[in-house]
Design a protein around this motif. Sequence first.
Motif, mmCIF file in Angstrom:
data_model
loop_
_atom_site.group_PDB
_atom_site.id
_atom_site.type_symbol
_atom_site.label_atom_id
_atom_site.label_comp_id
_atom_site.label_asym_id
_atom_site.label_seq_id
_atom_site.Cartn_x
_atom_site.Cartn_y
_atom_site.Cartn_z
ATOM 1 N N ALA A 138 -4.696 13.130 -2.463
ATOM 2 C CA ALA A 138 -4.256 12.370 -1.091
ATOM 3 C C ALA A 138 -5.207 11.050 -0.857
ATOM 4 C CB ALA A 138 -4.565 13.137 -0.089
ATOM 5 N N LEU A 139 -6.196 11.114 -1.763
ATOM 6 C CA LEU A 139 -6.954 9.904 -1.863
ATOM 7 C C LEU A 139 -6.377 8.478 -2.015
ATOM 8 C CD1 LEU A 139 -10.660 11.194 -3.513
ATOM 9 C CD2 LEU A 139 -9.852 10.700 -0.773
ATOM 10 N N GLY A 140 -5.192 8.634 -2.671
ATOM 11 C CA GLY A 140 -4.843 7.257 -3.045
ATOM 12 C C GLY A 140 -3.844 6.698 -1.783
ATOM 13 N N PRO A 141 -3.109 7.609 -1.152
ATOM 14 C CA PRO A 141 -2.349 6.984 -0.069
ATOM 15 C C PRO A 141 -3.375 6.874 1.132
ATOM 16 C CG PRO A 141 -1.325 9.074 -1.063
ATOM 17 C CD PRO A 141 -2.898 8.929 -1.861
ATOM 18 N N LEU A 142 -4.499 7.498 1.122
ATOM 19 C CA LEU A 142 -5.633 7.492 2.198
ATOM 20 C C LEU A 142 -6.156 6.084 2.056
ATOM 21 C CD1 LEU A 142 -6.944 8.885 4.699
ATOM 22 C CD2 LEU A 142 -8.769 9.495 2.973
ATOM 23 N N MET A 143 -6.559 5.656 0.810
ATOM 24 C CA MET A 143 -7.051 4.356 0.536
ATOM 25 C C MET A 143 -6.178 3.145 1.062
ATOM 26 S SD MET A 143 -10.134 3.801 -0.350
ATOM 27 C CE MET A 143 -9.923 2.224 -1.227
ATOM 28 N N THR A 144 -4.948 3.400 0.617
ATOM 29 C CA THR A 144 -3.809 2.386 1.065
ATOM 30 C C THR A 144 -3.728 2.390 2.754
ATOM 31 O OG1 THR A 144 -2.731 3.252 -0.911
ATOM 32 C CG2 THR A 144 -1.326 1.670 0.406
#
Lengths: 296, 299
Positions: A138-144
Amino acid sequence: MSDRAPSGYADRPLVKPPVWTWEIPVYFFVGGVAGMSLLIAAVAGLARMSDGAPALDPLVRKCVWVACAGAVISPMLLISDLGRPMRFLNMLSRFNVRSPMSMGVWILVGFSGVSGLLLIAVNGTIVDLPVVAPFAGALGPLMTTLLICGGLFGALLATYTGVLLGVSTIPAWHQNRRRLPVHFGLASLGSAASVLLLFGSSDPVLVRLLWIAIAGEAGIALLSIDRSAVARENAAVPQWTRLPPILMTVASAVPLVLGLPVLAAISFPMGSLLSRFAWIKVGRLSAMTSGSSQRD
Amino acid sequence: MKNERGQRHNYVERGVTVGFLTDPTLCIGCKACEVACKEWNDVPSDGGARAAIGSRSYDHSGDLGASTWRHVKFVETETEEGLPRWLFLSDVCKHCERAGCLEACPTGAIWRTEVGSVLVDDDRCNGCGYCVVSCPFGVIDRRGRPTAEIIGSIAGTAPSSGSSEAVAGEGGAFKCTLCYDRQVEGKIPACANACPTDSIMFGPLVDLKEYAQVRVETLHQRGVTDAVLYDGQEGNVNGIHAMSVLVGGSVGDAAGDAADLWGQPSNPTAPYAYLAASWSSALLTVVLSAVACWLAFVL
């Protein structure tokens, strides 16, 4: 009709001059640099995606650091300008969409929060925590999401200050209500690129951004301080208020052409900072000369 | 119509919108209103910071400000026959129907009472100064410490010994309260109470408006043909709660010339008129900056 020249009452100004001191123009500059830094970080991260996650290259990290530094300094400047600094938090008791001052404080709050979270994220430490590991996907979408929010808050932080001045009774300010947010935004974008260049980032994108800011400033340079309107009534507008447009255009473009980006990166932010001081100065003079003869 | 001194009213309980009507044709320039205002509201000295209109003027307070909530203006002009004409008018916060200061306040310190007046809650105000640049009448101001520099700039005034001492309420924004505390008690405002000629009228706004029309007509019949009503209907403040009869302008002119003479805006514009244009410009800049960044990265 009488021939008596309308000059108001005893040459007293019609509106009160701003009470703001040096902290406010400095805040306009610092907040602008921090804000546009985060916009650059957002676009840099999103433009260079890898494996569905924003790229966290050195430029993004540097941008986030600049943003965080600004998020720390800005409230200090704002609070120190208050007549009653201990009551800064009263600002957070209202969400007044009709007040650019209130909106600006909320933008700053949002900006500080997001840039703080981004600072944790780009330093990678939380990814290594065992609690976070199961949610690594989930870190990718969260970063985005964080980057998009940060970019939005950042760009608003750099431009709302123009609205703050534009929505006032000060003639020189409200006459430039459309121009001020554009000018402050562009000056901030160029200054952010300059500051990042000075902090050792050699990304060619920064030079391109500086060129964009210079071109934009050149477009509005001759208009950026509407001296004519004020000068008509007040010869006291100091000569240094002419400097910012020069610093942000010619004095920045020439070094860039000569391959000296560092010089440009010094000249542009100087012009940007000086311009905020000039707008406050011109606003004060404009208020002092406001008479009822001025109907606009 | 006259001020009902000593009689109790219940405008606050009934929520009746009240206001002032100031009439320069009755004003004798005694400044009892200024003194009464200062006394009742315990407004500190501004150290003479706003003084010095000129050595020949009787106007010693100069301007409305954080510590001057009533201000008598002294205007010297000429009649059509070329005779000197000396006029006085007591100026005050207009308590706008739609107030720029109130809309600009980020803390909610500025509020509207049930009698329609606009008040600053001193316990809430943090002195951000945005109301100062949002008042089209140049009334509200932040109370500062009178500095030696300002005091020294006034000719013939020795620097006050207390210039470096803290002032009560320092750092906050202040203006006329329309004596809300007195109204809660059923009393009329201190200035109207002190006015010896009923030049300052206090009462329900509806009654004052009616009386103002009659008064202007009466003045016209008595030869004061340049009398006009200044009620803030021009501009965007939707009317004011402290109206005045103005004289000294051009006959037949709709308040414009007279407003100029008395240093009032003929077209009072509260800054919310500029919100849409300025914010759309900011949002456009946000979008364009993002696009410019994107182009810089992908090209």
